[in-house]
Design a protein around this motif. Structure first.
Motif, short mmCIF file in Angstrom:
data_model
loop_
_atom_site.label_atom_id
_atom_site.label_comp_id
_atom_site.label_asym_id
_atom_site.label_seq_id
_atom_site.Cartn_x
_atom_site.Cartn_y
_atom_site.Cartn_z
N LEU A 191 0.80 -1.23 0.00
CA LEU A 191 0.00 0.00 0.00
C LEU A 191 0.83 1.27 0.00
O LEU A 191 0.39 2.30 -0.48
CB LEU A 191 -0.98 0.05 1.17
CG LEU A 191 -2.19 -0.87 1.09
CD1 LEU A 191 -3.09 -0.67 2.31
CD2 LEU A 191 -2.99 -0.64 -0.17
N VAL A 192 2.03 1.23 0.58
CA VAL A 192 2.90 2.41 0.68
C VAL A 192 4.35 1.99 0.39
O VAL A 192 4.66 0.82 0.25
CB VAL A 192 2.82 3.07 2.07
CG1 VAL A 192 1.45 3.67 2.32
CG2 VAL A 192 3.19 2.08 3.17
N CYS A 193 5.23 2.96 0.38
CA CYS A 193 6.67 2.75 0.21
C CYS A 193 7.17 1.72 1.23
O CYS A 193 6.71 1.69 2.38
CB CYS A 193 7.38 4.08 0.40
SG CYS A 193 9.18 4.03 0.40
N SER A 194 8.12 0.88 0.85
CA SER A 194 8.68 -0.14 1.73
C SER A 194 9.56 0.42 2.84
O SER A 194 9.81 -0.26 3.82
CB SER A 194 9.56 -1.11 0.92
OG SER A 194 8.80 -1.82 0.02
N TYR A 195 10.03 1.63 2.69
CA TYR A 195 10.97 2.20 3.66
C TYR A 195 10.27 2.40 5.00
O TYR A 195 9.16 2.93 5.05
CB TYR A 195 11.51 3.53 3.14
CG TYR A 195 12.75 3.99 3.86
CD1 TYR A 195 14.00 3.63 3.40
CD2 TYR A 195 12.65 4.78 5.00
CE1 TYR A 195 15.15 4.06 4.06
CE2 TYR A 195 13.79 5.21 5.66
CZ TYR A 195 15.03 4.84 5.18
OH TYR A 195 16.17 5.25 5.84
N PRO A 196 10.89 1.98 6.09
CA PRO A 196 10.26 2.11 7.42
C PRO A 196 9.83 3.54 7.72
O PRO A 196 10.60 4.49 7.55
CB PRO A 196 11.38 1.68 8.38
CG PRO A 196 12.24 0.78 7.57
CD PRO A 196 12.21 1.35 6.18
N GLY A 197 8.57 3.67 8.12
CA GLY A 197 8.03 4.97 8.50
C GLY A 197 7.51 5.82 7.36
O GLY A 197 6.88 6.84 7.58
N CYS A 198 7.76 5.42 6.12
CA CYS A 198 7.31 6.22 4.97
C CYS A 198 5.85 5.89 4.67
O CYS A 198 5.44 4.74 4.68
CB CYS A 198 8.17 5.94 3.75
SG CYS A 198 7.81 7.04 2.35
N SER A 199 5.07 6.92 4.38
CA SER A 199 3.66 6.71 4.09
C SER A 199 3.29 7.16 2.67
O SER A 199 2.13 7.41 2.38
CB SER A 199 2.79 7.43 5.12
OG SER A 199 3.09 8.82 5.12
#
Length: 152
Positions: A40-48
């Motif tokens: 649903l969103v970017c794989s990077y931790p904390g990214c929305s």
């Protein structure tokens, strides 16, 4: 010559069969749809950043022989896509996207901690594919077979 999904293919004059389509770099729409359902969103931790604004990323870099197949793809927003260390050197504490072993999710390996961090944002946790994996016990280190989970 024929063009299919913006990739040039060479055909034999009489049979119209593709003899060599070359190595395809860009993911297909089906692969994008699958990854969107998983993330649903970017794989990077904390990214929305929404998946619709993300780019396809090869976990093992395309330039290093990584294939354009679902097990080697993730979605990253343009900022985090360019911040990824494709060489996996850890220089400047720059991490890279990889699979997290226990959950089979994609996350960022942090060379400082030696751990892979998963995007735990509220939206990422609501991804349909991720919820199905959690329901089936694939996440959280549950390595039992589906039958043994049912029996438990």
């Amino acid at each position: 010559l024929g063009i299919s999904e913006c990739h040039l293919g060479i055909t034999d004059n009489g049979r119209a069969e593709i003899l060599d389509a070359g190595r395809v770099r860009n993911m297909s729409q089906i692969q994008r749809a699958f990854l969107t359902a998983m993330q649903l969103v970017c794989s990077y931790p904390g990214c929305s950043e929404p998946a619709a604004n993300c780019e396809g990323h090869h976990i093992v870099a395309f330039s290093q022989g990584g294939k354009t197949e679902i097990d080697n793809l993730a979605l990253l927003c343009p900022y985090h896509h360019r911040a990824n260390d494709d060489q996996r050197t850890g220089n400047n504490n720059k991490g890279y996207i990889t699979h997290e072993g226990r959950s089979h999710l994609v996350g960022r390996f942090d060379p400082r901690t030696g751990r892979t961090e998963i995007n735990e944002s509220v939206v990422a946790k609501k991804a349909p594919g991720r919820r199905l994996m959690a329901k089936d016990g694939v996440m959280n280190g549950d390595t039992r077979t589906e039958d043994s989970r049912r029996a438990a």
